[in-house]
Design a protein around this motif. Structure first.
Motif, PDB file in Angstrom:
ATOM      1  N   VAL A 215       1.532  -0.185  -4.793  1.00 27.67           N
ATOM      2  CA  VAL A 215       2.561  -0.377  -5.809  1.00 27.67           C
ATOM      3  C   VAL A 215       2.997  -1.836  -5.793  1.00 27.67           C
ATOM      4  CG1 VAL A 215       3.521   1.920  -6.054  1.00 27.67           C
ATOM      5  CG2 VAL A 215       4.222   0.535  -4.130  1.00 27.67           C
TER       6      VAL A 215
ATOM      7  N   LYS B 297       0.832  -1.196   0.000  1.00 26.24           N
ATOM      8  CA  LYS B 297       0.000   0.000   0.000  1.00 26.24           C
ATOM      9  C   LYS B 297       0.867   1.247   0.000  1.00 26.24           C
ATOM     10  CE  LYS B 297      -4.628  -0.783   1.387  1.00 26.24           C
ATOM     11  NZ  LYS B 297      -5.714  -0.770   2.308  1.00 26.24           N
TER      12      LYS B 297
ATOM     13  N   SER C 194      -2.166  -0.139 -13.167  1.00 24.97           N
ATOM     14  CA  SER C 194      -1.051  -0.381 -14.078  1.00 24.97           C
ATOM     15  C   SER C 194      -1.070  -1.827 -14.558  1.00 24.97           C
ATOM     16  CB  SER C 194       0.275  -0.088 -13.373  1.00 24.97           C
ATOM     17  OG  SER C 194       0.423  -0.966 -12.294  1.00 24.97           O
TER      18      SER C 194
ATOM     19  N   PHE D 250      -5.419   4.919  -1.295  1.00 24.30           N
ATOM     20  CA  PHE D 250      -5.987   4.794  -2.630  1.00 24.30           C
ATOM     21  C   PHE D 250      -5.129   3.965  -3.561  1.00 24.30           C
ATOM     22  CE2 PHE D 250      -7.656   8.857  -1.049  1.00 24.30           C
ATOM     23  CZ  PHE D 250      -9.005   8.571  -1.130  1.00 24.30           C
ATOM     24  N   GLU D 251      -3.866   3.908  -3.272  1.00 23.79           N
ATOM     25  CA  GLU D 251      -2.968   3.299  -4.242  1.00 23.79           C
ATOM     26  C   GLU D 251      -2.086   2.224  -3.641  1.00 23.79           C
ATOM     27  OE1 GLU D 251      -0.960   5.999  -7.411  1.00 23.79           O
ATOM     28  OE2 GLU D 251      -1.832   7.271  -5.882  1.00 23.79           O
TER      29      GLU D 251
ATOM     30  N   MET E  19      -7.979  -0.212  -7.306  1.00 22.50           N
ATOM     31  CA  MET E  19      -7.380   0.961  -7.929  1.00 22.50           C
ATOM     32  C   MET E  19      -5.959   0.716  -8.399  1.00 22.50           C
ATOM     33  SD  MET E  19      -8.856   3.877  -5.532  1.00 22.50           S
ATOM     34  CE  MET E  19     -10.372   3.504  -4.712  1.00 22.50           C
ATOM     35  N   LEU E  20      -5.638  -0.550  -8.641  1.00 28.32           N
ATOM     36  CA  LEU E  20      -4.336  -0.824  -9.229  1.00 28.32           C
ATOM     37  C   LEU E  20      -4.531  -0.842 -10.737  1.00 28.32           C
ATOM     38  CD1 LEU E  20      -1.381  -1.579  -8.537  1.00 28.32           C
ATOM     39  CD2 LEU E  20      -2.013  -3.848  -9.263  1.00 28.32           C
TER      40      LEU E  20
ATOM     41  N   ARG F 244     -10.131   9.910  -5.577  1.00 24.29           N
ATOM     42  CA  ARG F 244      -9.805  10.964  -4.607  1.00 24.29           C
ATOM     43  C   ARG F 244     -10.719  12.168  -4.815  1.00 24.29           C
ATOM     44  NH1 ARG F 244      -5.179  11.466  -1.229  1.00 24.29           N
ATOM     45  NH2 ARG F 244      -5.219  13.627  -0.551  1.00 24.29           N
TER      46      ARG F 244
ATOM     47  N   ALA G 232      -9.297   4.793 -11.458  1.00 21.17           N
ATOM     48  CA  ALA G 232      -8.088   5.607 -11.354  1.00 21.17           C
ATOM     49  C   ALA G 232      -8.044   6.263  -9.977  1.00 21.17           C
ATOM     50  CB  ALA G 232      -8.078   6.663 -12.446  1.00 21.17           C
ATOM     51  N   PRO G 233      -6.941   6.071  -9.236  1.00 21.24           N
ATOM     52  CA  PRO G 233      -6.870   6.602  -7.867  1.00 21.24           C
ATOM     53  C   PRO G 233      -7.152   8.106  -7.774  1.00 21.24           C
ATOM     54  CG  PRO G 233      -4.987   5.203  -8.339  1.00 21.24           C
ATOM     55  CD  PRO G 233      -5.744   5.331  -9.606  1.00 21.24           C
TER      56      PRO G 233
ATOM     57  N   ASP H  95      -4.319   6.165 -19.867  1.00 21.10           N
ATOM     58  CA  ASP H  95      -3.871   6.581 -18.543  1.00 21.10           C
ATOM     59  C   ASP H  95      -2.621   7.448 -18.585  1.00 21.10           C
ATOM     60  OD1 ASP H  95      -5.892   5.279 -17.327  1.00 21.10           O
ATOM     61  OD2 ASP H  95      -4.764   3.461 -16.898  1.00 21.10           O
TER      62      ASP H  95
ATOM     63  N   THR I  34     -11.397  -1.456 -12.925  1.00 22.60           N
ATOM     64  CA  THR I  34     -10.517  -0.741 -12.003  1.00 22.60           C
ATOM     65  C   THR I  34     -10.817   0.750 -12.066  1.00 22.60           C
ATOM     66  OG1 THR I  34      -8.881  -0.691 -13.749  1.00 22.60           O
ATOM     67  CG2 THR I  34      -8.611  -2.372 -12.066  1.00 22.60           C
TER      68      THR I  34
END
Lengths: 391, 156
Positions: A57, A50, A79, A54-55, A76-77, A137, A132-133, A346, A130
């Motif tokens: 990695v 985390k 990628s 929101f995101e 919200m992952l 927000r 987008a973070p 994106d 999914t």
């Protein structure tokens, strides 16, 4: 219990009670990864860490502890992990959890010989889309009227996006309503037609987990020999337990998928309605803000050309063409292979809806040839020698 | 004032048909169609003069880049010719052309480019007659269609 084999539909969970209650839906995926790492079936596992509420990695790790501490699934992952895998140049074996589109990218790269399928083990997760973070927000602030920094987590349940704050309150809004103002899932997810990752080694998800196991078990469909081996390993090592999935569960899983696909088909109709007027002019207008940074190619999970690609080599900034050759070549090369993952949209700094444009060219060809890139091992049609092989 | 300038830039002035003659780029394969073109010349067959012939070793050498560049540079039509299926000097070059052609065709269709602007035809070395007929027919069709939507007004 008998040995796990290809085609089995099971419901499984982690034997570690902490993982089972903290992890997403019973923690089976965590257990399978941990067992594989412990046994040495893989060298590394990609887990999510985390970054904020929101995101997350993706990080690569070889420690079992990290696997147990991972963030679980996130909505919200956004990628696509295919391009990360390429960096490892097949030097290590890697296990990772994937969305259907990640797996499609990996499959396409395997066809293009940049990823070795023997070195990759994938657990596919159901994916209804999914978000987008940065958009969520915004939404949290404007629609939910909650301070984004007070958000603890998010969850999607029965078509509602639920935001949990630190004070324990739950705020929910229907995703359909959010999507009216383009605030929900990403556009390409809304018309995506692959919701269950049947192209991976193990197709997991919480759809079809019913009764007392609900929320504490994961529905898993064994897709390949490798998947069976890894799941068996987790059971043998007492990391996971499985039971046969009830008929009803399988039915419900199919139903959820059906509903999702129906919604996707509707959005598809809406997004790709025939263009009235000059199609070429429309395309030129969409692309006129392009700054030719090449980011869309850089992130594209099916592009395997590298720097010496035709689209780069033949495009010149001084061309002054109506539509640059860069785009025309990419449109053509992706018309058989675009998986619609949305990465290009994106990353585009000029906010060009690139995925929609690529899909516009890909849809007719892929429909006609009945070819879904990344879902099977068929050679990409553009690489074929004979036209008869296409039909 | 700014608005006016912007408007001017965004407007695509359609090319006037007056004084316009079609410009057609034609790719001929070295072994069949180019010889066919030669044959048509030797036989003194009447042909339209709008075609610019580019000799390539095989029709499969014609890449999408060539076709798109031709259109972007102002060609009103692109014709590709090669040996008949099974007669390719390089075993199956023209089969590969067919695959490529299918994809490019679908893409041009999606961009709203008329079907006649890109055509593929198999012409063998002895078919001078067919070569001349093909050139005349396509020139006539493209003349009826008018200037290509890719063509810019300043392109002569």
């Amino acid at each position: 219990m008998t040995k796990v084999k290809v085609g089995d539909r099971l419901i499984g969970w982690s034997t570690n009670e902490e993982v089972r209650s903290n992890g997403g839906s019973g923690g089976l995926v965590t257990a399978v990864f941990a067992a594989a790492l412990e046994k040495g079936l893989v060298d590394n596992v990609v887990v999510l860490e985390k970054a904020n509420q929101f995101e997350a990695v993706p990080i690569i790790t070889d420690s079992v502890e990290d696997v147990f501490n991972s963030a679980g699934s996130m909505h919200m992952l956004i990628s696509n992990q295919t391009k990360y895998l390429q960096q490892f140049k097949n030097e290590a074996s890697i296990a990772l959890a994937v969305k259907p589109c990640d797996m499609r990218g990996i499959r396409e790269q395997q066809k293009r010989n940049t990823i070795d399928s023997d070195k990759i083990f994938t657990v596919g997760l159901n994916c209804g889309g999914t978000m987008a973070p940065f958009k969520i927000r915004e939404v949290v602030e404007s629609v939910y009227e909650v301070d984004p920094d007070q958000v603890k987590g998010e969850e999607i349940e029965k078509g509602k996006l639920i935001i949990e704050t630190f004070d324990g309150e739950h705020h929910s809004h229907s995703i359909d309503d959010l999507e009216v103002d383009d605030h929900g899932r990403r556009e390409n997810c809304r018309y995506c037609t692959v919701k269950i990752a049947t192209n991976s080694d193990l197709a997991c998800g919480n759809w079809g987990v019913i009764g007392e196991l609900s929320g504490r078990g994961t529905y898993v469909e064994v897709m390949t020999e490798k998947g069976a081996e890894f799941l068996q390993n987790a059971i043998d090592m007492k990391f996971a337990e499985v039971v046969e999935a009830p008929e009803k569960g399988t039915e419900i899983r199919g139903k959820v998928n059906g509903v999702m696909l129906k919604m996707a088909a509707n959005t598809h109709k809406e997004v790709f309605k025939p263009i009235e007027g000059d199609k070429l002019e429309d395309l030129r207008k969409e692309l006129e803000n392009c700054i030719h940074c090449g980011a869309c190619k850089e992130v594209c999970p099916v592009c395997a050309c590298g720097v010496d690609a035709k689209c780069n080599k033949y495009y010149d900034p001084t061309d002054d063409y109506d539509i640059s050759l860069y785009h025309l070549i990419r449109f053509l090369h992706l018309s058989d292979s675009c998986i619609g993952c949305g990465q290009c949209t994106d990353v585009c700094p000029a906010d060009i809806p690139l995925t929609r444009l690529y899909r516009r060219f890909a849809n007719p060809v892929q429909e006609e040839l009945d070819y879904m890139p990344g879902m099977d091992d068929r050679t990409p049609p553009f690489f074929l020698t004979k036209l008869e092989e296409l039909e | 004032m700014t608005a006016e300038i912007e408007c001017e830039q965004n407007k695509r002035v359609s090319v006037s048909r007056e004084g316009w003659t079609p410009k057609i780029v034609m790719f001929c394969c070295n072994w069949c169609s180019y010889a066919g073109a030669d044959g048509a010349g030797v036989a003194r067959l009447q042909q339209e003069t709008n075609v610019r012939v580019i000799r390539v070793m095989c029709s499969s050498r014609v890449d999408a880049v060539h076709i798109y560049t031709a259109f972007l540079e102002g060609a009103d039509g692109v014709l590709i010719t090669g040996c008949h299926l099974g007669d390719c000097h390089y075993v199956n070059g023209n089969e590969k052309t067919l695959v490529k052609y299918k994809f490019i065709k679908s893409m041009l269709d999606e961009m709203g480019i008329e079907d006649e602007r890109l055509q593929l035809q198999w012409i063998s070395a002895s078919e001078g007659q067919q070569y001349a007929a093909f050139v005349n027919e396509m020139t006539e069709k493209i003349r009826k269609l008018g200037p290509s939507p890719f063509r810019k007004p300043e392109v002569i």
